[in-house]
Design an enzyme around this catalytic site. Structure first.
Site, mmCIF file in Angstrom:
data_model
loop_
_atom_site.group_PDB
_atom_site.id
_atom_site.type_symbol
_atom_site.label_atom_id
_atom_site.label_comp_id
_atom_site.label_asym_id
_atom_site.label_seq_id
_atom_site.Cartn_x
_atom_site.Cartn_y
_atom_site.Cartn_z
ATOM 1 N N HIS A 121 -67.771 -74.260 -36.910
ATOM 2 C CA HIS A 121 -68.655 -75.183 -37.616
ATOM 3 C C HIS A 121 -68.396 -75.221 -39.114
ATOM 4 O O HIS A 121 -68.912 -76.106 -39.801
ATOM 5 C CB HIS A 121 -70.129 -74.853 -37.333
ATOM 6 C CG HIS A 121 -70.639 -73.616 -38.007
ATOM 7 N ND1 HIS A 121 -70.616 -72.378 -37.418
ATOM 8 C CD2 HIS A 121 -71.200 -73.441 -39.235
ATOM 9 C CE1 HIS A 121 -71.151 -71.486 -38.234
ATOM 10 N NE2 HIS A 121 -71.508 -72.102 -39.343
ATOM 11 N N HIS A 186 -76.700 -68.299 -50.026
ATOM 12 C CA HIS A 186 -77.337 -67.729 -48.839
ATOM 13 C C HIS A 186 -76.723 -66.369 -48.541
ATOM 14 O O HIS A 186 -75.624 -66.055 -48.985
ATOM 15 C CB HIS A 186 -77.250 -68.652 -47.618
ATOM 16 C CG HIS A 186 -75.884 -68.976 -47.104
ATOM 17 N ND1 HIS A 186 -74.958 -69.714 -47.819
ATOM 18 C CD2 HIS A 186 -75.291 -68.691 -45.916
ATOM 19 C CE1 HIS A 186 -73.865 -69.886 -47.096
ATOM 20 N NE2 HIS A 186 -74.035 -69.257 -45.935
#
Length: 314
Positions: A121, A186
């Site tokens: 992804h 993140h």
């Protein structure tokens, strides 16, 4: 004469596909999704003949038995299809990919190549949302951002500059877009593979080493470990980085070491190498920020930016 017509930087998260109904900040999620759609429309309007897709690997296409810093797909390309992302063969502009690989080697980059590349992804999220409905081949470029030692940010910027030169020197009159997929801030509950601590970290390290032929067997627990993590989004850093993009100064990111970037914005921010390569390939044209949303449910500061060389430098 080959022309670079557009650059796009976009965050990715498979939780868009798997946990949309559990997203608390739905308004933020919808604004981010709309920004992706807007970037997709800009790509469509730019009419690229091929897209250089710069993305990361999440140990579904590469494993610890072999981790190059940079790998370009020069033949078959298959998406792993995890978490509702596209699965199966992806169309590659093979002549352009091979020309770029040769040019980058000539320019001093010992870039790896793959005639049978598996992506995850880190790139297929962009295929799903940014290239939706666009009949355009890709040139996949995978950057190691999670298995230290990582390529330095300066080396990534240099690769982007070399990529620009290789594209502009390519024969013909193709129109090329460049996408950088990943980031922003993140923190993933992923270990340093060289020194794992505890059951979860040892499991992940083993999955990264042994998953080449059976990565799906590890995936359910991987997802559980990630879903249990607490968000660590640094909105101040994200907005500062996006401001650098706006002013054509994203090269300032090269002032960070790998360790400093992780301390400032989390290990997931190492994916900003893909944005840096894209921005350098666009000669740091000033960006238009289409959206930024901190989404703790997705663990990530989610941003979208478009670099249009027609705007010129301010």
């Amino acid at each position: 004469m080959t022309e670079i017509v557009l650059g796009v930087g976009a965050s990715h998260s498979t939780l868009m596909n798997t946990h949309w109904d559990q997203t608390i900040h739905r308004d933020r999620a919808e604004r981010f999704r709309d920004a992706l759609f807007a970037a997709r429309d800009r790509l469509a309007a730019a009419r690229p003949d091929a897209v250089v897709l710069v993305g990361s690997n999440h140990f579904r296409g590469f494993w610890l038995d072999l981790i190059p810093s940079f790998t370009i797909g020069v033949g078959e390309c298959v998406a792993s299809g995890e978490s509702g992302t596209p699965k199966g063969p992806q169309r590659v502009d093979v002549p352009l990919a091979r020309q770029l690989a040769a040019s980058l080697v000539d320019d001093g980059f010992d870039i790896a190549f793959s005639a049978r590349l598996q992506i995850d992804h880190g790139q297929s999220h962009a295929v799903q949302y940014l290239l939706d409905g666009l009949d355009v081949p890709i040139v996949p470029l995978v950057v190691n951002v999670f298995a230290p030692p990582l390529p330095t940010l300066g080396r990534c910027a240099g690769l982007g500059t070399a990529l620009r030169g290789a594209l502009l020197a390519a024969p013909g009159d193709a129109r090329i877009a460049v996408i950088g997929s990943g980031g922003l801030s993140h923190r993933l509950p992923w270990p340093d593979w060289r020194d794992p601590h505890g059951e979860d970290e040892e499991f992940l390290t083993r999955a990264w080493l042994d998953g080449r032929d059976n990565w799906q067997l590890y995936d359910a627990r991987r997802r559980q470990i990630i879903r249990a993590a607490e968000a660590a989004i640094n909105t101040d850093f994200d907005r500062e980085f996006l401001s650098w993009l706006e002013h054509g100064t994203a090269g300032r990111l090269t002032g960070f070491t790998t360790e400093q970037l992780a301390d400032k914005a989390g290990n997931g921010a190492q994916e900003l190498r893909t944005w840096l390569i894209m921005a350098a390939a666009l000669d740091h044209a000033p960006a238009e920020i289409l959206g930024y949303e901190p989404l703790p449910e997705w663990l990530t500061g989610m941003g979208v930016a478009v670099l249009d060389p027609a705007r010129g430098h301010e």
